[in-house]
Design an enzyme around this catalytic site. Structure first.
Site, mmCIF file in Angstrom:
data_model
loop_
_atom_site.group_PDB
_atom_site.id
_atom_site.type_symbol
_atom_site.label_atom_id
_atom_site.label_comp_id
_atom_site.label_asym_id
_atom_site.label_seq_id
_atom_site.Cartn_x
_atom_site.Cartn_y
_atom_site.Cartn_z
ATOM 1 N N ARG A 63 -4.126 3.701 8.678
ATOM 2 C CA ARG A 63 -2.887 4.526 8.539
ATOM 3 C C ARG A 63 -3.176 5.727 8.352
ATOM 4 N NH1 ARG A 63 0.074 0.946 4.342
ATOM 5 N NH2 ARG A 63 1.585 2.474 4.744
ATOM 6 N N ARG A 69 -7.753 -8.620 4.492
ATOM 7 C CA ARG A 69 -6.635 -8.656 3.760
ATOM 8 C C ARG A 69 -5.369 -7.347 4.058
ATOM 9 N NH1 ARG A 69 -10.049 -9.359 -1.771
ATOM 10 N NH2 ARG A 69 -11.402 -7.373 -0.611
ATOM 11 N N ASP A 114 -2.167 -5.527 4.324
ATOM 12 C CA ASP A 114 -1.374 -4.977 3.526
ATOM 13 C C ASP A 114 0.156 -5.605 3.908
ATOM 14 O OD1 ASP A 114 -3.037 -3.496 2.095
ATOM 15 O OD2 ASP A 114 -2.781 -1.719 2.904
#
Length: 261
Positions: free
Chosen positions: A205, A53, A55
């Site tokens: 990230r 899923r 972002d």
């Protein structure tokens, strides 16, 4: 009711992420809207499930989803029909394949692969804008590799986990971090390849943002180990922007697309 796996590519910029949301555009809703043109079940509200899923702003070159359809399809025709109805959205079905009814795009996955693209150059980006993270000065790739080595294996990744992460445990096994350095006109590109069974929210990230600090000389490679051991979100480096991140592949015990290669 036959089940099909879909390999999906998309540019994440126009979307609020993969997951369908009530008031914002999503990749999931876009694919389901295309499926509704082909299958009565999706016209009545059937849903697809995906391996990751992603972002808002995150891209994919190898997302995998599965869909249960009411009719049998030739997989080439299914992919072609979906791509016709997906226009003009920046989403494409690369392959479709029939799978067993117990195949689940998310829960059957044994690994996920992400790539992060970082470009160092002084001049603003034109062609890569929105698809890579840009910094101004070159980075030391070897120092970043030294820092990344501290993260391989099973660890408590609380430091590299979003404060809103919903995972039950911060324990994850990171199987690989590979960093490639590529010379480009007037600059350099650094590609970070990460592989694991699953990732925490913002883990990739957070890791890349921290390693960028190492490459820039602001952090020593050993500080990555210290940050990891702290199990404290405040000890993480900057979280880099989403638009350099790509979901590039998903591994399964048996490749659902092998028969179509």
């Amino acid at each position: 009711m036959p089940r099909y796996a879909l390999k999906i590519e998309y540019d994440g910029r126009p979307f609020a992420g993969w997951q369908a949301q009530a008031d914002q555009p999503s990749v999931q809703e876009t694919v389901e809207t295309a499926l509704a043109k082909l299958d009565p079940g999706f016209a009545d509200g059937a849903r697809i499930a995906a391996a990751g899923r992603t972002d808002a702003g995150v891209h994919a070159t190898g997302q995998v989803a599965h869909a249960d359809l009411l009719r049998d399809w030739d997989t080439f025709r299914l992919a072609e029909a979906l791509n016709f109805h997906l226009k003009p959205a920046p989403v494409a079905v690369l392959e479709a394949a029939p799978v067993e009814e117990d195949f689940h795009a998310r829960f059957s996955a044994t690994e996920r692969l992400y790539m992060f693209r970082l470009v160092a150059r002084r001049a603003p980006l034109t062609h890569g804008r929105g698809r890579v993270w840009q910094v101004l000065n070159p980075l030391n790739a070897e120092l970043m590799r030294e820092g990344a080595a501290h993260l391989i294996g099973q660890h408590d990744f609380t430091t590299f986990r979003s404060s809103i992460c919903q995972a039950k445990s911060p324990l994850k096994s990171l199987d690989e971090i590979r960093i490639e350095e590529i010379e480009i006109p007037h600059g350099r590109e650094y590609r970070f390849f990460l592989r694991a069974r699953s990732f925490l929210h913002n883990q990739v990230r957070s890791i890349v943002g921290t390693l960028e600090r190492v490459g820039a000389g602001s952090w020593s490679p050993d500080r990555v180990a210290t940050s990891l051991a702290a199990r404290d979100r405040a000890e993480c480096g900057p979280v880099c922007p989403p638009h350099g991140l790509y979901l590039t592949g998903v591994g399964y015990p048996r490749d659902p697309f092998a028969q179509t290669d």
